[in-house]
Structure formats: structure tokens, C-alpha cells
Design an enzyme around this catalytic site. Sequence first.
Site, PDB file in Angstrom:
ATOM      1  N   GLU A 503      -2.018  -5.491  -3.783  1.00 46.59           N
ATOM      2  CA  GLU A 503      -0.905  -4.918  -2.902  1.00 46.59           C
ATOM      3  C   GLU A 503      -0.434  -5.787  -1.675  1.00 46.59           C
ATOM      4  O   GLU A 503       0.304  -5.602  -1.192  1.00 46.59           O
ATOM      5  CB  GLU A 503      -1.135  -3.492  -2.364  1.00 46.59           C
ATOM      6  CG  GLU A 503      -1.411  -2.275  -3.413  1.00 46.59           C
ATOM      7  CD  GLU A 503      -1.772  -1.183  -2.909  1.00 46.59           C
ATOM      8  OE1 GLU A 503      -2.011  -0.840  -1.598  1.00 46.59           O
ATOM      9  OE2 GLU A 503      -1.766  -0.086  -3.649  1.00 46.59           O
ATOM     10  N   GLN A 616      -7.151  -7.055  -3.209  1.00 39.76           N
ATOM     11  CA  GLN A 616      -8.073  -6.571  -4.039  1.00 39.76           C
ATOM     12  C   GLN A 616      -8.032  -7.313  -5.054  1.00 39.76           C
ATOM     13  O   GLN A 616      -7.085  -7.622  -5.504  1.00 39.76           O
ATOM     14  CB  GLN A 616      -7.459  -4.978  -4.371  1.00 39.76           C
ATOM     15  CG  GLN A 616      -8.252  -4.351  -5.489  1.00 39.76           C
ATOM     16  CD  GLN A 616      -7.645  -2.954  -5.768  1.00 39.76           C
ATOM     17  OE1 GLN A 616      -7.181  -2.363  -4.919  1.00 39.76           O
ATOM     18  NE2 GLN A 616      -7.693  -2.880  -7.101  1.00 39.76           N
TER      19      GLN A 616
END
Length: 786
Positions: A503, A616
Site C-alpha cells: 500500500e 508489505q
Amino acid sequence: MLKRRLHIPPESLYPVDDWRIVERRYSDRYFARAETGFSLSNGYVGVRGTFEEGRPTWSRGTFINGFHETWPIVHPEESYGLARSGQTMVKAPDATVLRLFVDDEPLYLPTARMQEYARVLDMRAGTLTRELIWSTPAGKHVAVRSCRLVSLEHRHVVAITYEVVLLDHSAPVTICSELVNCEDLPIEHEDRPGDPRVGHELPQRVLNAVVAEDAGGRLLVGYQAVNSGMTLGVGVDHIVETAMPYETSHTIDGDFGELAVTANAEPGVPIRVTKFVAYQSSRSVPPRELVERCAWTLDRSIHGGFETLVEAQRAHLDRFWDRADVRVRGGTSSARTQQAIRWNLFQLAQATWRAEGAGVPAKGLTGRAYEGHYFWDTEVYLLPFLSYTQPRIARNLLRFRHSVLPKARARARELGHRGAMFPWRTINGEEASAYYQAGTAQYHINADIAYAIRRYVNARGDVDFLAEAGAEMLVETARLWEDLGFYADDGRFHIHGVTGPDEYTTVVDDNTYTNLMARLNLSYAVECVRRLEAERPAAHSALVDEVELRPEELEAWERAAAAMFVPYDERRGIHPQDSRFLDREIWDLDATPPDRFPLLLHYHPLEIYRHQVIKQADVVLAMFLLGDEFTEAAKRANFEYYDELTTGDSSLSASVQSIVAAEVGHQERALEYFRFALLMDLADAAGNVSDGVHVAAAGGVWQALVFGFGGVRDCDGRLTIEPHLPSAWESLEFPLRFRDRQLRVELGRRTERYTLEEGEPVEITIRGERRLLAAGQPLELEHVVV
């Protein structure tokens, strides 16, 4: 690259214990974390680890899975298709409070003088107990013992025992058992402005009491949420046991109910109050009917008694641990590691055991962070664990996704697509993510669900589920991919304008993870439709009629899958995260102060989006989920490149990095990432454990152990094991449920043992060699781990 410090409480506070978390003293510093760590849940109802006496807390809460309020999302600038209705899990009325007064002085833990204190979360018994000796202001000594559970046998039941014994002097004693509507009463709360992880505080009244009855001391209340219209019934009843005369009084209204027990207590004579609580929720059933159901539940619970609930609790957890326990020996802190492993696995049991007809919130039922929403966490981080340990629960969670398929179809139409578009954040099946760049744009949720279906079906061999629900979801998700992508001048199939798992990089073209997962989704949809045609003709015909499936659609999906563009950089030998990722400036993580993490709380999104920096693991996750798509050299090159760019700001990342690090031979790094994932909550790695358990991270712990160090993989129903036992460990042991067989794998430094404990013989591939396992004939192999 890990930039976080693990805030490990002192061992004097939480000593090492294989099966228990023991708190030896009250701590102002750690009490909010302890509320999360000592939470109890069964997947339907959860209660935080608050003290029976109530205060101090800003976050006390009881939560019902799926019970939520809605509120209008106000966008500063409107645009077509943005999410319109927010959803927030509501705090259910809290029934855990039992206030104690001796000589009219309250027991208040932050200021009370304690001679003894111990609170114990027993992960085999499924109970939270606390024992203390309180020295009152008058110098009298009082022993207090409590025990609570959230029943795994009866999903609507919470039960608490509270026992008080004066040790040396007589005194008047009052125990006030309360039921409090915390949602609509002003309480203190932690103020963390700007943190998107914190739950939304609803400014208006949420719960209206429709029913409030005092049936001879049994308190019954029925509520309806103001906007969502959801209904809730709560019932509370008590058993009072003592050899002394006592009196009771009781009262109830919509926001507060109380049963007060008073006695002139004598030394050595216990007063024991057992409190039974029932919760029932619904989207449409009137509160009056839910209250009646609560009354029936209370009747059964009281008839059986508290000890019956305790016995059933242990029986359920015995079944859970028989299928789920992972044992590690060796290393400098193996006992602490074992304790932490079991705590993480226990969280998975609590979050899923009775989550029938619902999903699993990102925080389980241990806090309201992320609004109690369901994410892709379930499919990618929980379903693998459940598929190989509790396949019944895995199937139920996939059925929940199928139940919201009509809303996913409607959302796809709103976005201009064919097929179905599952929501990024939801409780009721509608999209609730207001930030579309990191929400709606994460189309990969569709492929994650398809992947979970494939994982479950491969592990269970459950073709019936494909016929019932799985194939329909696969068809509709495949339709979306074929409609979303396009053929460019190069003849390849491209997918533009999406966000992958990372993100910190949003709305990009040809995200490698998304394209690979979409290809799997398209191919597997074709495979399953044809499988049904061959093995379940009637189910295939019903599917074709239900979704109006045309033969040319299958051909289009096959063509798109075959032509799918997957970015690759020849010079570096890696897969770019997306088509432009490698063109960006690299963020200097070494020069970033530790107190500036997570980046999302300290830097504007645009500043983050302009850099090569990763929240991530993205490509690394693709390498784990779709390992056959990458060569060994590509795996190593990708891991080493992206590892230097990954911040660890996401709780989902470390476990995946551990798995791939183990596979490519970075054993020390694999252990480092594993430890980070393992202590995500117990050492407050993300700094927000007070908001609730990171359930997906707990699922990642199991995957790091079994898929990472254990080296377990399955491909189209074929099980392979390629162990990567860390040199610091003496052994790793775990069970696996695979196609109605129960397997046990024991990996040691010099020997390995593979046992089929139940079921028909099965062929598995161990270190590249096919082996046949038969019940009663353990396979022992000699192997020296280098």
C-alpha cells in the site's frame, strides 16, 4: 529490513510457561496491552481482558462478530462510485463487571495494596483466571478469585465466577454485577489522531433499547442499532452461593443494569457469584425474539453449571491442539518461543472457532481497530492454517464470501465491470473503504479469494464445495479479470490502474502480484468448470444456468491467462513490482529515524508513492503463493532486492519474508523475521497491540513454521515437503490434515519422522523423492541439516 524495536515486558511480569500466559503483578505501563493479550473469544463473541472491577481502561469492550453500525462517509470531494456507507463494529453491552466493596471501600487495582496477585490465561483450558489478596484501607485481608470463559461449545455464552473470602476480620461485603452499554456512555479513550488503524468513534447514539426487563433478577435487554437496523439481545443471570445470609437487589434500564449482593461476611466463609451472559444478534429478527432466545440459552447454561462449561471448553481445545499444536525445541530461548507460538495459535482458535455465517475481523474480537472489518487477511493468512488443521471452519469462511456474492456483483457493475468485485474492507458485504487508492483499487482481493478456494479444495479434495459455491465465485471473479484487462500492441494481456498488496505504491499498471494471481484465477476457473462437467454433470448444468455461462467465455479466460503480461527486468534479473516501480527513487531507509516508522503516520502519501519503498512484501508474497512461477535464481534475486526496500510497517509482511528467506537459504534472516512475526503482539512490535490482536500475523506465524521451516507445499493435491530446519533448533514437529488423512511431521537435526496417524495411505514427496505413507508404518529418514 527491520527497523522496529521489540518492547518485551520483563520476565518478572510474564514468566515463561509452555501453556499459560501468567501476569505476576499489575502494571500501569502494560495494562492496555494486557487487555488485548488476555482477551477471550470464540469467533462470535469476544471480551477484552479487562478486570472484573472495571477500571482503569479506555478500551474495554465486548464485541459480537458482524454486529455493526453504519454511517455516511463524507468525501471532501465527491466522485462517482466511491464508498458511501461506513461500517463499524459496535461495542456490545459489557457484562464482565463485578465491583467489590469491603467496608464500603472499592477494590481498585491501580491503587490497591496487594499481598499476592496472579492472572493466568490458560491456553489448554480456554479460561482467564485471577487470584489476589487485597489489604483494605482498614488493614483487612481479602482473597478474591475470578474465572471467566467465552464458551466454544455454546457460541452465545460468556460465563464468570467471582469468589470473595475474608481472611482475618469480618466486614460488610457488596458485590455489584453490572451490565453497561459502553457504546453510548462517555468513557475515556486513547487519543491517536491521524492513525488510520484506530477504530471510528461514532458521535451519535448507536443502540436504542427496545426491551428492558427485570425477571426476578434476570436482566434482559433488547437493542436496535439506529442506522444499520441490526438487533441485539442480551441476557444476564446469576447464581449466588454462600453459607451466610445475604440480600440481593436489582435494577435495569436501557443503558445500565445491576444485581447487588450484600452480606455481613465472616472470615473463612466464601461468597461466590457465578454470572451467565447470553448474546444474540441479527440483521432482521426483532429484539423481543432475541431476548427470548437469550433466556433459553441462560436456562441451559444455569442447568448445566459453570463446571460443565469448563469441561466442554477443555474438550474443544483438546481437539484444536491435536490438529494445530506446533512444537519447537532448541535455541537460546526455546521455552519462550514455544509459549509465544502457542499464544499465536490460540488466537487463531479464538478468532475462528464459532465464526459461522461471518468473516474474521482483522483484529478478531479483541478490539475495534480497522472498524472490525474483514480484509483479504482471511483468505491469504488464515485459510491456509484452517485448510490443514480445521477444514470445516475453512469451508464456513468461504461460504461467507459466497453469501455476499450478490453485493460483489453489484459493486462490479458500479465500477463498470462484468462479474463480481469483492470489497476490500467490509462487514456486511458492501465496500467500506473510503480511501479508494489503497482500498477499492486492490482488485487482487478477487484473486486472493480464488486462491483460497484452490488451496482449500486441494487440501480437502472437496469437489462438493466447488459444486455448492466455489465454482460460482471463480466464474464471477474470472469474468472481472477478463473484463478489466486488455490486449496491448505487444499482444500481451495487461491490467492497469490497480494496487497490489504493497500500500506504499498505489494505482499502478501491471502489478506483478496482481497479474500472476489474476492468471491463476482465470486458469483455475476454467479447470473447475471443466472438472464439474466431467465429475458432476448435474452441478455443472446448474452452474451454467445460474451464471449464464457461455463456452466462449472459458476460451477467453484461457487466452487471457496465456497472454498475461508479467513484468521482468533482464538487467537486474528481478520482477519489477509494477511497470514503473524501478524508475522511482529509492527511499533511504538507513537514514530514516526509527521514530518515523510507520512511514504512513509521518510522511504525506505522495512522498511515499514517489519512492521505491515497501510497506508489505508484494513480489515476495507472490513467490511464496505461486512458487512454481519463479526459478530458484529469480526467487533469490527478488528477495534480496525487495528485502532492502521493505519497512516492516505492515504486520502481514514479516512472516512471508521469513518463509521465502528460509527457502532461498537466508536462515538467519528467516529466523529474524520469524521472531518479529512471532512477537508482533506479545512484544508490541507495531506499537498498537492495545487496539487488538493482529490475527493475520498469528496466521503468518503458523505458515512460517510449517511452510517456511517445515517446507510444506501442495500443488494440485500433491503434498511436498522440503524442510529448512534452522541450525539453532533441535527439532520442529507439527500435524497436518490433508485429504481426510492426519499426518505428523517430526524434523530433527539428524533424523526425520513422517507418520500417517489416520486415513488411507498417501503419497508425498520428501526432498524430491516420492514416498508412500501407510497408517502404523512411520517413515524415518536420516538427514543431517547443514
